[in-house]
Motif scaffolding. Sequence first.
Motif, PDB file in Angstrom:
ATOM      1  N   ASN A 259     -11.587   4.770  -6.629  1.00  0.00           N
ATOM      2  CA  ASN A 259     -11.940   6.017  -7.308  1.00  0.00           C
ATOM      3  C   ASN A 259     -12.535   5.763  -8.689  1.00  0.00           C
ATOM      4  OD1 ASN A 259     -11.018   8.625  -5.772  1.00  0.00           O
ATOM      5  ND2 ASN A 259      -9.444   7.102  -5.350  1.00  0.00           N
ATOM      6  N   GLY A 260     -12.023   4.737  -9.384  1.00  0.00           N
ATOM      7  CA  GLY A 260     -12.578   4.412 -10.696  1.00  0.00           C
ATOM      8  C   GLY A 260     -14.019   3.954 -10.613  1.00  0.00           C
ATOM      9  N   LEU A 261     -14.320   3.112  -9.630  1.00  0.00           N
ATOM     10  CA  LEU A 261     -15.691   2.636  -9.461  1.00  0.00           C
ATOM     11  C   LEU A 261     -16.620   3.768  -9.028  1.00  0.00           C
ATOM     12  CD1 LEU A 261     -14.939  -0.774  -7.714  1.00  0.00           C
ATOM     13  CD2 LEU A 261     -16.005  -0.479  -9.960  1.00  0.00           C
ATOM     14  N   ARG A 262     -16.136   4.624  -8.159  1.00  0.00           N
ATOM     15  CA  ARG A 262     -16.963   5.759  -7.729  1.00  0.00           C
ATOM     16  C   ARG A 262     -17.233   6.709  -8.894  1.00  0.00           C
ATOM     17  NH1 ARG A 262     -17.978   6.476  -2.444  1.00  0.00           N
ATOM     18  NH2 ARG A 262     -18.373   8.679  -2.783  1.00  0.00           N
ATOM     19  N   ALA A 263     -16.241   6.893  -9.766  1.00  0.00           N
ATOM     20  CA  ALA A 263     -16.427   7.758 -10.929  1.00  0.00           C
ATOM     21  C   ALA A 263     -17.497   7.203 -11.874  1.00  0.00           C
ATOM     22  CB  ALA A 263     -15.106   7.919 -11.676  1.00  0.00           C
ATOM     23  N   ARG A 264     -17.719   5.892 -11.813  1.00  0.00           N
ATOM     24  CA  ARG A 264     -18.744   5.252 -12.642  1.00  0.00           C
ATOM     25  C   ARG A 264     -20.091   5.178 -11.943  1.00  0.00           C
ATOM     26  NH1 ARG A 264     -13.910   3.892 -14.166  1.00  0.00           N
ATOM     27  NH2 ARG A 264     -13.438   3.191 -16.286  1.00  0.00           N
ATOM     28  N   GLY A 265     -20.194   5.806 -10.806  1.00  0.00           N
ATOM     29  CA  GLY A 265     -21.479   5.910 -10.131  1.00  0.00           C
ATOM     30  C   GLY A 265     -21.744   4.892  -9.041  1.00  0.00           C
ATOM     31  N   HIS A 266     -20.753   4.038  -8.741  1.00  0.00           N
ATOM     32  CA  HIS A 266     -20.956   3.034  -7.705  1.00  0.00           C
ATOM     33  C   HIS A 266     -20.639   3.615  -6.320  1.00  0.00           C
ATOM     34  CE1 HIS A 266     -21.486   0.069 -10.841  1.00  0.00           C
ATOM     35  NE2 HIS A 266     -20.333   0.429 -11.381  1.00  0.00           N
ATOM     36  N   ASP A 267     -21.315   3.096  -5.317  1.00  0.00           N
ATOM     37  CA  ASP A 267     -21.090   3.532  -3.940  1.00  0.00           C
ATOM     38  C   ASP A 267     -20.020   2.631  -3.332  1.00  0.00           C
ATOM     39  OD1 ASP A 267     -21.115   4.338  -1.328  1.00  0.00           O
ATOM     40  OD2 ASP A 267     -23.165   3.665  -0.905  1.00  0.00           O
ATOM     41  N   VAL A 268     -18.797   3.123  -3.243  1.00  0.00           N
ATOM     42  CA  VAL A 268     -17.677   2.352  -2.707  1.00  0.00           C
ATOM     43  C   VAL A 268     -17.342   2.857  -1.310  1.00  0.00           C
ATOM     44  CG1 VAL A 268     -15.266   1.657  -3.030  1.00  0.00           C
ATOM     45  CG2 VAL A 268     -16.745   1.998  -5.029  1.00  0.00           C
ATOM     46  N   GLN A 269     -17.314   1.947  -0.357  1.00  0.00           N
ATOM     47  CA  GLN A 269     -16.921   2.260   1.009  1.00  0.00           C
ATOM     48  C   GLN A 269     -15.669   1.451   1.341  1.00  0.00           C
ATOM     49  OE1 GLN A 269     -18.675   4.581   2.942  1.00  0.00           O
ATOM     50  NE2 GLN A 269     -19.847   4.937   1.053  1.00  0.00           N
ATOM     51  N   VAL A 270     -14.632   2.122   1.782  1.00  0.00           N
ATOM     52  CA  VAL A 270     -13.342   1.483   2.057  1.00  0.00           C
ATOM     53  C   VAL A 270     -13.168   1.288   3.554  1.00  0.00           C
ATOM     54  CG1 VAL A 270     -10.827   1.733   1.905  1.00  0.00           C
ATOM     55  CG2 VAL A 270     -12.279   2.467  -0.014  1.00  0.00           C
ATOM     56  N   VAL A 271     -12.806   0.074   3.945  1.00  0.00           N
ATOM     57  CA  VAL A 271     -12.419  -0.207   5.325  1.00  0.00           C
ATOM     58  C   VAL A 271     -10.938  -0.562   5.318  1.00  0.00           C
ATOM     59  CG1 VAL A 271     -12.677  -1.787   7.281  1.00  0.00           C
ATOM     60  CG2 VAL A 271     -14.704  -0.920   6.097  1.00  0.00           C
ATOM     61  N   THR A 272     -10.159   0.149   6.109  1.00  0.00           N
ATOM     62  CA  THR A 272      -8.718  -0.020   6.111  1.00  0.00           C
ATOM     63  C   THR A 272      -8.185   0.205   7.525  1.00  0.00           C
ATOM     64  OG1 THR A 272      -6.682   0.673   4.985  1.00  0.00           O
ATOM     65  CG2 THR A 272      -8.287   2.404   5.495  1.00  0.00           C
ATOM     66  N   SER A 273      -6.872   0.311   7.651  1.00  0.00           N
ATOM     67  CA  SER A 273      -6.262   0.476   8.970  1.00  0.00           C
ATOM     68  C   SER A 273      -6.170   1.951   9.367  1.00  0.00           C
ATOM     69  CB  SER A 273      -4.857  -0.140   8.979  1.00  0.00           C
ATOM     70  OG  SER A 273      -4.019   0.507   8.039  1.00  0.00           O
ATOM     71  N   VAL A 274      -6.041   2.182  10.654  1.00  0.00           N
ATOM     72  CA  VAL A 274      -5.833   3.535  11.162  1.00  0.00           C
ATOM     73  C   VAL A 274      -4.465   4.031  10.691  1.00  0.00           C
ATOM     74  CG1 VAL A 274      -7.280   3.115  13.177  1.00  0.00           C
ATOM     75  CG2 VAL A 274      -4.832   2.705  13.325  1.00  0.00           C
ATOM     76  N   PHE A 275      -4.290   5.335  10.675  1.00  0.00           N
ATOM     77  CA  PHE A 275      -2.993   5.890  10.284  1.00  0.00           C
ATOM     78  C   PHE A 275      -1.906   5.350  11.221  1.00  0.00           C
ATOM     79  CE2 PHE A 275      -5.743   9.329   8.556  1.00  0.00           C
ATOM     80  CZ  PHE A 275      -5.293   9.291   7.242  1.00  0.00           C
ATOM     81  N   ARG A 276      -0.796   4.937  10.631  1.00  0.00           N
ATOM     82  CA  ARG A 276       0.316   4.426  11.438  1.00  0.00           C
ATOM     83  C   ARG A 276       1.030   5.575  12.146  1.00  0.00           C
ATOM     84  NH1 ARG A 276       3.383   1.174   6.838  1.00  0.00           N
ATOM     85  NH2 ARG A 276       2.718   3.047   5.704  1.00  0.00           N
ATOM     86  N   ASP A 277       1.636   5.264  13.284  1.00  0.00           N
ATOM     87  CA  ASP A 277       2.325   6.282  14.073  1.00  0.00           C
ATOM     88  C   ASP A 277       3.403   6.988  13.263  1.00  0.00           C
ATOM     89  OD1 ASP A 277       0.768   5.647  16.246  1.00  0.00           O
ATOM     90  OD2 ASP A 277       2.265   4.348  17.189  1.00  0.00           O
ATOM     91  N   GLU A 278       4.092   6.232  12.399  1.00  0.00           N
ATOM     92  CA  GLU A 278       5.197   6.812  11.637  1.00  0.00           C
ATOM     93  C   GLU A 278       4.754   7.604  10.417  1.00  0.00           C
ATOM     94  OE1 GLU A 278       5.033   2.357  10.413  1.00  0.00           O
ATOM     95  OE2 GLU A 278       4.591   3.618  12.158  1.00  0.00           O
ATOM     96  N   PHE A 279       3.443   7.602  10.110  1.00  0.00           N
ATOM     97  CA  PHE A 279       2.963   8.352   8.947  1.00  0.00           C
ATOM     98  C   PHE A 279       3.010   9.848   9.257  1.00  0.00           C
ATOM     99  CE2 PHE A 279      -0.695  10.316   6.693  1.00  0.00           C
ATOM    100  CZ  PHE A 279      -0.156  10.253   5.416  1.00  0.00           C
ATOM    101  N   GLY A 280       3.750  10.587   8.421  1.00  0.00           N
ATOM    102  CA  GLY A 280       3.927  12.011   8.685  1.00  0.00           C
ATOM    103  C   GLY A 280       3.146  12.923   7.773  1.00  0.00           C
ATOM    104  N   GLY A 281       2.285  12.361   6.931  1.00  0.00           N
ATOM    105  CA  GLY A 281       1.514  13.179   5.998  1.00  0.00           C
ATOM    106  C   GLY A 281       0.254  13.751   6.617  1.00  0.00           C
ATOM    107  N   VAL A 282      -0.568  14.336   5.772  1.00  0.00           N
ATOM    108  CA  VAL A 282      -1.837  14.918   6.214  1.00  0.00           C
ATOM    109  C   VAL A 282      -2.834  13.794   6.488  1.00  0.00           C
ATOM    110  CG1 VAL A 282      -3.746  16.429   5.589  1.00  0.00           C
ATOM    111  CG2 VAL A 282      -1.402  17.008   4.882  1.00  0.00           C
ATOM    112  N   ARG A 283      -3.401  13.781   7.674  1.00  0.00           N
ATOM    113  CA  ARG A 283      -4.310  12.710   8.068  1.00  0.00           C
ATOM    114  C   ARG A 283      -5.749  13.106   7.782  1.00  0.00           C
ATOM    115  NH1 ARG A 283      -1.808   9.287  12.952  1.00  0.00           N
ATOM    116  NH2 ARG A 283       0.387   9.449  12.345  1.00  0.00           N
ATOM    117  N   GLU A 284      -6.077  13.077   6.511  1.00  0.00           N
ATOM    118  CA  GLU A 284      -7.430  13.426   6.077  1.00  0.00           C
ATOM    119  C   GLU A 284      -7.913  12.397   5.068  1.00  0.00           C
ATOM    120  OE1 GLU A 284      -7.470  17.367   4.536  1.00  0.00           O
ATOM    121  OE2 GLU A 284      -7.102  18.337   6.473  1.00  0.00           O
TER     122      GLU A 284
END
Length: 217
Positions: free
Chosen positions: A31-56
């Motif tokens: 978020n800090g880099l994006r706020a400075r105008g850089h194009d940041v693309q994040v690659v991460t893992s899929v939501f875990r089965d036990e995650f109970g929050g909002v999946r957005e």
Amino acid sequence: MASPMRVLLLSNLFPPDYEGGQEVNAFKAANGLRARGHDVQVVTSVFRDEFGGVREDPDWVHRLATLRWPTLQIQTNRILNKAESLVLHAKDEALFYRNYVATRNWLATRPPFDVAYVFGLAGVGAAMMAAPTEKGVPVLTHCGDDYLGTSWDYAERSALLRLANGTVLARFRRPTVTADRRNIGVVSRFLADEIAKPKLPVGRFHVIPRGVAFPLG
């Protein structure tokens, strides 16, 4: 201001699905880099089965990898026979290879990146670092723990595992071995020494303390 950069950020977890400080730091950096105008693309893992929050997620977060805490490492509280060790290691390496392939295939559809910024990869595998490496993207790895060293140690700790790595598991193991480790950011020289203990092939450590000493008041 310098020209905006395209930054690929790799992290095993990413808020809102996260465990601790490493993923929070990845979130802040993105978020800090994006706020400075850089194009940041994040690659991460899929939501875990036990995650109970909002999946957005925003459209710059891409959940491609599957996370599973390394089975060989978490079984060290009991004695494993050689066959058990090999089976667990093979499962881990196969998963890490699939995550590398998913990242590589995704990169093939994107415009070139200027740099890859890597945070914690426990559970998804250091093999993911090979995807930007193969595209000629320089990699900076931000290490808040000794995962790079311990994961290398576990995978090379016995003659049987080393034999498997060079034969039946060679295809799966290759991305982990060839990933760019020329620039590793750490918070202390002690952590750098711990990461390097298992003779991990590393280029240069950049020691960046978490705090700077200065007079108060």
